[in-house]
Write a protein that holds these residues in place. Structure first.
Motif, PDB file in Angstrom:
ATOM      1  N   PHE A  75       0.827  -1.203   0.000  1.00  0.00           N
ATOM      2  CA  PHE A  75       0.000   0.000   0.000  1.00  0.00           C
ATOM      3  C   PHE A  75       0.865   1.258   0.000  1.00  0.00           C
ATOM      4  O   PHE A  75       0.633   2.200  -0.772  1.00  0.00           O
ATOM      5  N   LEU A 129      -5.268   5.638  -3.568  1.00  0.00           N
ATOM      6  CA  LEU A 129      -5.860   4.338  -3.261  1.00  0.00           C
ATOM      7  C   LEU A 129      -6.737   3.865  -4.421  1.00  0.00           C
ATOM      8  O   LEU A 129      -6.642   2.715  -4.870  1.00  0.00           O
ATOM      9  N   ILE A 151      -6.050  -5.020  -1.799  1.00  0.00           N
ATOM     10  CA  ILE A 151      -4.629  -4.808  -1.533  1.00  0.00           C
ATOM     11  C   ILE A 151      -3.847  -6.084  -1.806  1.00  0.00           C
ATOM     12  O   ILE A 151      -2.786  -6.077  -2.434  1.00  0.00           O
ATOM     13  N   ARG A 164      -8.016  -5.995   2.306  1.00  0.00           N
ATOM     14  CA  ARG A 164      -8.674  -4.901   1.607  1.00  0.00           C
ATOM     15  C   ARG A 164      -8.390  -3.572   2.311  1.00  0.00           C
ATOM     16  O   ARG A 164      -7.942  -3.539   3.459  1.00  0.00           O
ATOM     17  N   ALA A 165      -8.706  -2.489   1.598  1.00  0.00           N
ATOM     18  CA  ALA A 165      -8.584  -1.147   2.170  1.00  0.00           C
ATOM     19  C   ALA A 165      -9.852  -0.371   1.865  1.00  0.00           C
ATOM     20  O   ALA A 165     -10.488  -0.575   0.827  1.00  0.00           O
ATOM     21  N   ILE A 175      -7.007  -0.642   6.685  1.00  0.00           N
ATOM     22  CA  ILE A 175      -6.456  -1.802   5.987  1.00  0.00           C
ATOM     23  C   ILE A 175      -6.581  -3.019   6.892  1.00  0.00           C
ATOM     24  O   ILE A 175      -6.182  -2.990   8.061  1.00  0.00           O
TER      25      ILE A 175
END
Length: 336
Positions: A75, A129, A151, A164-165, A175
């Motif tokens: 990330f 993002l 992610i 995931r984010a 996150i």
């Protein structure tokens, strides 16, 4: 030479008896990360992004969870975050404690959640993002459906990890695994919990390093299993929230400012002062504290401690609180 620990806090300690009626109390002012932190959080460690993302000891700590370490690195790389220039805050939340028989990877992932907030340009962070990671599904936060971004998807030892984010109304980034994110979304915020808010109000909102524990929940049936000089096991029942903050000193004033605040039932708080006295006495047995004497503040449902510590004293105090052992030194600060 070490001098023997005093049985109680020295008489010079300033004790402030605060008697404001609860009905007249304004809403507690809590640090930004606490305001929206998940109520499901049982423990948290929060620090300035530049230090958290660049400190070798912290990186070693994160590496204990290789999947989350890889997800965070990915990330940061794709979102083009430069830790050296960043002023935001990174917080690691423990969303629950593993139960007996929950030793697999998937169960471990359910208990970790990363929060990024107070960054210089949250809009740019959210754009990065969206541009860097594919969208898949949504997460309902604060009454709205927010996109979920992929992610990391991988399989380890037959277990699939789906990291995931998501962002939210405040421009924060969350996150974690799908399970951890869903747990966060099912309950309110930590700042809305009365005991957490009361304790959080008594630590430095701008302190570079902050942390939190739910002692009663975490200790549950673990008290007898805690070993060594961990003081947490001796906390009286009824202490629902424990917050601490650390502000490193400077070259002109090397003293480290340490703040501790606990909140809970009147019965629990009424019994906690001797526990604080033992903590202070243990620190003073290592070395004389610099500057002013410790300050103890107490109300019916919360108690707080503010004091100056040396690096050696801080290390001992954090050890007894069961917290990670880091060298809390900021760039340009005094050398321990």
């Amino acid at each position: 030479m070490r001098r023997p620990a005093a049985p109680v806090i020295p008489a010079a300690v300033a004790v402030l008896c605060l008697t404001f009626a609860a009905s007249c109390r304004p809403r507690p002012k809590v640090p930004g990360w606490v305001q929206s932190a998940p109520a499901e959080s049982l423990a948290a460690f929060s620090g300035e992004a530049g230090w958290m993302l660049g400190h070798k000891a912290f990186q070693s700590f994160v590496s204990r969870d290789p999947i989350m370490e890889r997800a965070l690195d990915l990330f940061l790389q794709k979102a083009r975050i430069n830790p050296r220039r960043e002023t935001g805050r990174v917080t690691f939340h423990v969303m629950g404690v593993p139960q007996q028989g929950e030793g697999d990877i998937q169960k471990g992932l359910e208990h970790v959640l990363i929060q990024l907030n107070q960054f210089q340009d949250p809009a740019a962070l959210m754009s990065a993002l969206a541009e860097s990671f594919p969208q898949e599904g949504t997460l309902r936060l604060q009454g709205r459906d927010w996109p979920l971004y992929v992610i990391l998807d991988l399989e380890v030892q037959g277990t699939k990890a789906h990291i995931r984010a998501a962002s939210d109304e405040q421009g924060q980034i969350w996150i974690g695994s799908l399970e951890a994110l869903n747990r966060m979304a099912t309950r309110g915020s930590l700042g809305a919990e009365p005991d957490a808010a009361l304790a959080a109000e008594w630590i430095g909102a701008k302190a570079p390093f902050q942390g939190y524990l739910q002692p009663d929940v975490l200790l549950g049936g673990l008290r007898q299993n805690l070993k060594g000089n961990n003081f947490i096991k001796d906390l009286p029942q009824g202490v629902q929230a424990l917050f601490w903050s650390i502000t490193p000193g400077s070259e002109k004033d090397p003293a480290i400012r340490f703040e501790l605040a606990l909140a809970g039932t009147p019965e629990g708080i009424g019994q906690v002062t001797p526990w604080i006295q033992r903590l202070v006495a243990a620190a003073e047995a290592v070395q004389a504290a610099p500057g002013a004497a410790p300050q103890l503040m107490q109300e019916k449902r919360r108690v707080g401690l503010r004091c100056n510590l040396t690096p050696e004293q801080l290390k001992l105090v954090m050890e007894k609180l069961g917290q990670p052992d880091f060298s809390f030194t900021l760039p340009g600060g005094p050398k321990a």
